[in-house]
Design an enzyme around this catalytic site. Structure first.
Site: not given
Ligand code: AMP
Ligand code: ZN
Length: 137
Positions: A32, A88, A95, A101, A103
């Site tokens: 992440d 999420n 989300q 995805h 975590h």
């Molecule tokens: P969610 O809030 O459950 O949708 O999680 C999205 C996650 O994706 C967050 O923890 C972000 O920090 C992560 N994220 C967003 N863009 C990227 C990226 N390009 N590379 C790695 N992680 C990312």
């Protein structure tokens, strides 16, 4: 089906860079970009599913299997004291990327995160009412 506007589709496809720590035919796992803790990882199917409800059962169980595998890798390499696995669905649930995805958040005795909720016992009649709403019983 890939969504050309989706950042995780692009990552899965190798169109934008990421720190891939695991990859197979159907899934990738990446670090992440804004980690809650050291080693915070996202397990991502290569196909585009907006959320859990859009997935078929076979893909959902395949995702869990990969999450277990990658969790094992993180445990072996980083020796955390514990691990949160969270996923999420919907903006209200936190989300922000609308491509399913999981975590994996390694936890350390020294980390300052508060990922768990504070338990507060429900009134028995409230629990019963929710139970009835779900089961009809
Ligand atoms: P969610 O809030 O459950 O949708 O999680 C999205 C996650 O994706 C967050 O923890 C972000 O920090 C992560 N994220 C967003 N863009 C990227 C990226 N390009 N590379 C790695 N992680 C990312
Ligand atoms: Zn996508």
């Amino acid at each position: 089906m890939k969504d050309p506007a989706c950042i995780f589709c692009k990552i899965a496809n190798g169109d934008i860079p990421s720190k891939k720590i695991y990859e197979d035919e159907e899934f990738v796992a990446i670090l992440d970009l804004a980690p809650a803790t050291k080693g915070h990882t996202l397990v991502i199917p290569k196909e585009h599913y907006p959320d859990l409800f859009a997935m078929d059962e076979q893909t959902a169980s395949a995702a869990m299997l990969r999450a277990r595998r990658v969790a094992g890798l993180l445990k072996e390499k980083l020796s955390p004291d514990g691990m949160n696995m969270t996923q999420n669905n919907g903006e209200v649930a936190g989300q922000t990327v609308l491509h399913y995805h999981i975590h994996l958040i390694p936890r350390y005795l020294s980390d300052p995160e508060h990922i768990n909720w504070k338990p507060a016992p429900a009134e028995p009649e409230v629990l019963q009412s929710v139970f009835s709403e779900i089961t009809g019983g």
